[in-house]
Write a protein that holds these residues in place. Structure first.
Motif: not given
Ligand SMILES: [Ca+2]
Lengths: 195, 195
Positions: A134, A167-168, A170-171, A173-175, A177-178, A181
């Motif tokens: 990531a 997009q992976k 996100e898995k 580290s959602p924070e 990725w947000e 994005y």
């Protein structure tokens, strides 16, 4: 047969060539492309800095080991654009051979340990490997976002491609990725990325 | 006030400039001088590779953290030749200011942690700092030895200077010093270092 110390010296000498492997990412000043050695430093330092965004119980030291070693196969195989699938497939075979050659310079047990670190990164199965991957994706995107999408524009990269390949994050580290994005959306609005 | 994530991003952005700080050491191919970012990667990777030459109970992860962060102050202060005492004294003051600025970009608690890592490296008191400093000295010597003493010759460095500035490697790792000392003697015999 060289002794173990000389074998380790030979390994360090061999990987010096990573400083001359040019990536497709610009420095933030845009003065030149980044090389894979300095990228490896940046992303390992990013792991140390962003450890708190990894899933709970992530072994951040293992993440750092992976990131220090992840690109050394490029000494033989070079770098390929993330969005160039054909180049990346060809490179994958060369990278395995490079791993055998380079880790084979080390004393046998250490060569196996380092190969296991590299294989773990490549497999992207452990949470450590997923977090390392990531960050390895995050940082070139950041360089694009800070340079008005320069490498994206030069390589005609589209929004769809960026989402698909990254997009992976996100898995792992959602924070992170947000954050990314949101910025990708802005990049599209500004014309830095083809919609 | 930016949030913690943006503060960390700002730190990573600020230290990207380390890729443009030129050192006095040549790459092994001699194609150009090394920069401080790729040097930081090489020496951190060396710590991982040479962990078994550290004193017993050395926390190699702490060594790696130090080596990832040790040169970032050069973003503001630049690099100075190891053998140029006047330049190094002037640089020491700038480095402290740079540390305050750069670590000050981070969330406060993390900034304090990183500053403590950097201060520990600079103090060279803990065994981790001494081992990190030993590797930081070892690797440019290795580059000189592999390039017929090129940077030594260009800077008129003498055997006496090399011994004075680097002999502390011995305390951190007698085995690494023995290897280096043997090679330094050869370098003098070959005229790569002024006797
Ligand atoms: Ca990478």
């Amino acid at each position: 047969m060289p002794d173990a110390l000389q074998q380790r010296i030979d390994f360090i000498k061999a990987i010096d060539a990573l400083k001359e492997v040019q990536r497709k990412t610009y420095l933030l000043t845009e003065s030149r492309f980044e090389n894979s050695a300095e990228h490896s430093w940046a992303v390992a330092t990013m792991a140390l800095t962003f450890a708190s965004y990894a899933p709970e119980d992530t072994d951040i030291n293992r993440v750092i080991y992976m990131l220090l070693l992840h690109d050394i196969v490029e000494v033989d195989a070079g770098d390929a654009l993330l969005y160039d699938d054909a180049a990346r497939a060809a490179k994958a075979i060369q990278e395995k051979e490079a791993a055998t050659r380079l880790f084979g310079l080390l004393p046998e047990e250490q060569g196996r340990e380092f190969r296991a670190i590299w294989d773990e990164f490549e497999a992207e199965e452990s949470q450590e490997a997923q977090f390392a991957a990531a960050l390895d994706r995050f940082i070139p995107m950041l360089h694009n976002l800070e340079t008005e999408g320069r490498a994206w524009r030069e390589n005609h990269v589209s929004y769809q491609q960026v989402i698909e390949k990254n997009q992976k994050i996100e898995k792992a580290s959602p924070e992170l990725w947000e954050y990314m994005y949101t910025r990708i959306k802005v990049a599209v609005n500004r014309g830095w990325l083809a919609p």
